[in-house]
Design a protein around this motif. Structure first.
Motif, PDB file in Angstrom:
ATOM      1  N   PRO A 293      14.664  14.868  59.159  1.00 11.20           N
ATOM      2  CA  PRO A 293      14.128  14.399  57.876  1.00 11.20           C
ATOM      3  C   PRO A 293      15.262  13.903  56.988  1.00 11.20           C
ATOM      4  N   ARG A 294      14.994  12.846  56.216  1.00 13.89           N
ATOM      5  CA  ARG A 294      16.088  12.263  55.450  1.00 13.89           C
ATOM      6  C   ARG A 294      15.616  11.718  54.106  1.00 13.89           C
ATOM      7  N   THR A 295      16.530  11.785  53.161  1.00 17.35           N
ATOM      8  CA  THR A 295      16.305  11.272  51.810  1.00 17.35           C
ATOM      9  C   THR A 295      17.425  10.300  51.472  1.00 17.35           C
ATOM     10  N   TYR A 296      17.071   9.216  50.807  1.00 16.07           N
ATOM     11  CA  TYR A 296      18.093   8.301  50.281  1.00 16.07           C
ATOM     12  C   TYR A 296      17.974   8.307  48.760  1.00 16.07           C
ATOM     13  N   VAL A 297      19.067   8.667  48.108  1.00 12.81           N
ATOM     14  CA  VAL A 297      19.115   8.645  46.648  1.00 12.81           C
ATOM     15  C   VAL A 297      19.818   7.364  46.235  1.00 12.81           C
ATOM     16  N   ARG A 298      19.048   6.423  45.744  1.00 13.57           N
ATOM     17  CA  ARG A 298      19.593   5.153  45.272  1.00 13.57           C
ATOM     18  C   ARG A 298      20.295   5.370  43.931  1.00 13.57           C
ATOM     19  N   LEU A 299      21.446   4.776  43.772  1.00 14.71           N
ATOM     20  CA  LEU A 299      22.108   4.738  42.474  1.00 14.71           C
ATOM     21  C   LEU A 299      21.897   3.334  41.926  1.00 14.71           C
ATOM     22  N   ALA A 300      21.045   3.233  40.915  1.00 11.20           N
ATOM     23  CA  ALA A 300      20.524   1.941  40.486  1.00 11.20           C
ATOM     24  C   ALA A 300      21.557   1.045  39.828  1.00 11.20           C
ATOM     25  N   GLU A 301      22.688   1.621  39.368  1.00 13.27           N
ATOM     26  CA  GLU A 301      23.695   0.819  38.668  1.00 13.27           C
ATOM     27  C   GLU A 301      25.033   0.834  39.401  1.00 13.27           C
TER      28      GLU A 301
ATOM     29  N   ARG B 116      14.556   8.219  46.532  1.00 10.66           N
ATOM     30  CA  ARG B 116      14.619   8.597  45.121  1.00 10.66           C
ATOM     31  C   ARG B 116      15.625   7.673  44.439  1.00 10.66           C
ATOM     32  N   THR B 117      15.590   7.623  43.125  1.00  8.71           N
ATOM     33  CA  THR B 117      16.512   6.771  42.389  1.00  8.71           C
ATOM     34  C   THR B 117      17.058   7.508  41.175  1.00  8.71           C
ATOM     35  N   LEU B 118      18.366   7.392  40.971  1.00 12.78           N
ATOM     36  CA  LEU B 118      19.018   7.883  39.770  1.00 12.78           C
ATOM     37  C   LEU B 118      19.636   6.706  39.028  1.00 12.78           C
ATOM     38  N   LYS B 119      19.581   6.738  37.709  1.00  9.19           N
ATOM     39  CA  LYS B 119      20.240   5.720  36.897  1.00  9.19           C
ATOM     40  C   LYS B 119      21.708   6.098  36.787  1.00  9.19           C
ATOM     41  N   SER B 120      22.524   5.493  37.632  1.00  6.07           N
ATOM     42  CA  SER B 120      23.921   5.916  37.713  1.00  6.07           C
ATOM     43  C   SER B 120      24.763   4.846  38.378  1.00  6.07           C
ATOM     44  N   SER B 121      26.021   4.787  37.965  1.00  6.64           N
ATOM     45  CA  SER B 121      27.029   4.032  38.699  1.00  6.64           C
ATOM     46  C   SER B 121      27.414   4.831  39.938  1.00  6.64           C
ATOM     47  N   HIS B 122      28.447   4.386  40.613  1.00  7.43           N
ATOM     48  CA  HIS B 122      28.890   5.070  41.829  1.00  7.43           C
ATOM     49  C   HIS B 122      29.346   6.502  41.542  1.00  7.43           C
ATOM     50  N   LEU B 123      29.863   6.749  40.341  1.00  4.81           N
ATOM     51  CA  LEU B 123      30.449   8.055  40.041  1.00  4.81           C
ATOM     52  C   LEU B 123      29.721   8.868  38.966  1.00  4.81           C
ATOM     53  N   ARG B 124      28.917   8.242  38.136  1.00  2.11           N
ATOM     54  CA  ARG B 124      28.349   8.971  36.993  1.00  2.11           C
ATOM     55  C   ARG B 124      27.582  10.224  37.418  1.00  2.11           C
ATOM     56  N   TRP B 125      26.858  10.156  38.530  1.00  4.91           N
ATOM     57  CA  TRP B 125      26.036  11.294  38.951  1.00  4.91           C
ATOM     58  C   TRP B 125      26.874  12.529  39.240  1.00  4.91           C
ATOM     59  N   LEU B 126      28.183  12.333  39.538  1.00  2.00           N
ATOM     60  CA  LEU B 126      29.079  13.459  39.772  1.00  2.00           C
ATOM     61  C   LEU B 126      29.698  13.982  38.481  1.00  2.00           C
ATOM     62  N   VAL B 127      29.839  13.118  37.489  1.00  2.00           N
ATOM     63  CA  VAL B 127      30.405  13.521  36.205  1.00  2.00           C
ATOM     64  C   VAL B 127      29.337  14.166  35.322  1.00  2.00           C
ATOM     65  N   HIS B 128      28.122  13.656  35.398  1.00  2.00           N
ATOM     66  CA  HIS B 128      26.978  14.193  34.658  1.00  2.00           C
ATOM     67  C   HIS B 128      25.908  14.573  35.703  1.00  2.00           C
ATOM     68  N   PRO B 129      26.081  15.717  36.368  1.00  2.00           N
ATOM     69  CA  PRO B 129      25.338  15.986  37.601  1.00  2.00           C
ATOM     70  C   PRO B 129      23.969  16.665  37.436  1.00  2.00           C
ATOM     71  N   ARG B 130      23.567  16.971  36.239  1.00  2.00           N
ATOM     72  CA  ARG B 130      22.319  17.737  36.115  1.00  2.00           C
ATOM     73  C   ARG B 130      21.111  17.028  36.750  1.00  2.00           C
TER      74      ARG B 130
END
Length: 284
Positions: free
Chosen positions: A222-230, A258-272
């Motif tokens: 089973p697999r999930t892809y989390v798209r980073l939209a920015e 799934r999709t997160l509104k994030s650049s390549h790194l933002r999701w790691l800096v603001h990870p909630r």
């Protein structure tokens, strides 16, 4: 009682386990255990030549040997498999890869699907029809700037046996190019803080056609892809192409997207938001 899963986190190029610390803190706060893997010659195994310190000696940096010259993709796969074998004793595992880490987790899924209960790609390379090198020549990568790192490259990769980048540069144009490619939605201080977690070297081996996703093994997981939209480094267009190719390879086991509104790194800096997304996958 059903045992909770362990998140096993695999970093991307020039990165290490340290970059996952904020995400791991958020996962802990929502009740989930995780561990971040340092691929071989990363983290505290990394080479930081004395010439990389200030004042920098560019001539020496261009020729200083680095441990990653001896490291292959197969070495990284073996490291992750070793970790998964130990983690699996405690229950299910969710293997998460970011960026170049997707190449590694794909190869792990090919080799040992029995060790992985779910694969999660976060804007990560999932080579299906092409090698990663070949994807860079495709139209979906037209918006990515391959020259963003070029002005900071040091030495000859063919002679060094690795790629060396000066992330400690103070050149305004180079820093601006880095930020645009990796974290345009971060403050300057946040971006420079992240940049200082990078190591200068990365290995050259990004895999061959033999390391692309295989339906018979990788395709069972089973697999999930989390798209980073920015994301300007791995643009949404190429993320979506890899999702389509993977779904065509195993239509009975498509990506959960799934999709997160994030650049390549933002999701790691603001990870909630990312931690809540991952927690939802674990709880489902």
């Amino acid at each position: 009682m059903r045992k909770p899963p362990t998140f096993v986190l695999v970093h991307g190029a020039f990165a290490n386990s340290f970059s996952f610390a904020p995400l791991q803190a958020e996962l802990a706060l929502v009740g989930h255990r995780s561990l971040a893997v340092d691929l071989p010659a990363h983290g505290f195994e990394a080479t930081f030549p004395a010439a990389y310190q200030a004042p920098q000696d560019f001539a020496a940096l261009a020729t200083a040997p680095g441990g990653l010259s001896r490291v292959t993709l197969a070495d990284g796969v073996a490291r992750v498999i070793e970790v998964l074998e130990r983690a699996k004793r405690n229950g299910p595992t969710i293997l998460v890869g970011h960026s170049r880490g997707g190449i590694t987790i794909t190869a792990v899924g090919n080799a040992r699907p029995d060790l992985v209960d779910r694969l999660v790609y976060v804007s990560a390379w999932c080579p299906v029809e092409l090698t990663v090198g070949d994807y860079y020549g495709e139209p979906e990568m037209a918006d990515a700037d391959p020259a963003a790192l070029a002005s900071a490259l040091l030495g000859n990769p063919a002679e060094l046996g690795l790629v060396r980048t000066n992330f400690r540069t103070a050149a305004p144009a180079t820093l601006a190019a880095f930020k645009e490619a990796l974290g345009a939605d971060l403050t300057d201080d946040e971006f420079r803080a992240f940049l200082n977690t990078f190591q200068p070297d990365e290995n050259l081996d990004v895999g061959t056609s033999a390391d692309r996703a295989r339906a018979a093994t990788w395709g069972r997981i089973p697999r999930t892809y989390v798209r980073l939209a920015e994301d300007a480094s791995v643009p949404p267009a190429i993320q979506d192409r890899m999702i389509r190719e993977a779904d065509a390879l195993t239509p009975d086991n498509p990506f959960d997207v799934r999709t997160l509104k994030s650049s390549h790194l933002r999701w790691l800096v603001h990870p909630r938001p990312a931690a809540e997304l991952l927690a939802g996958l674990a709880e489902s």
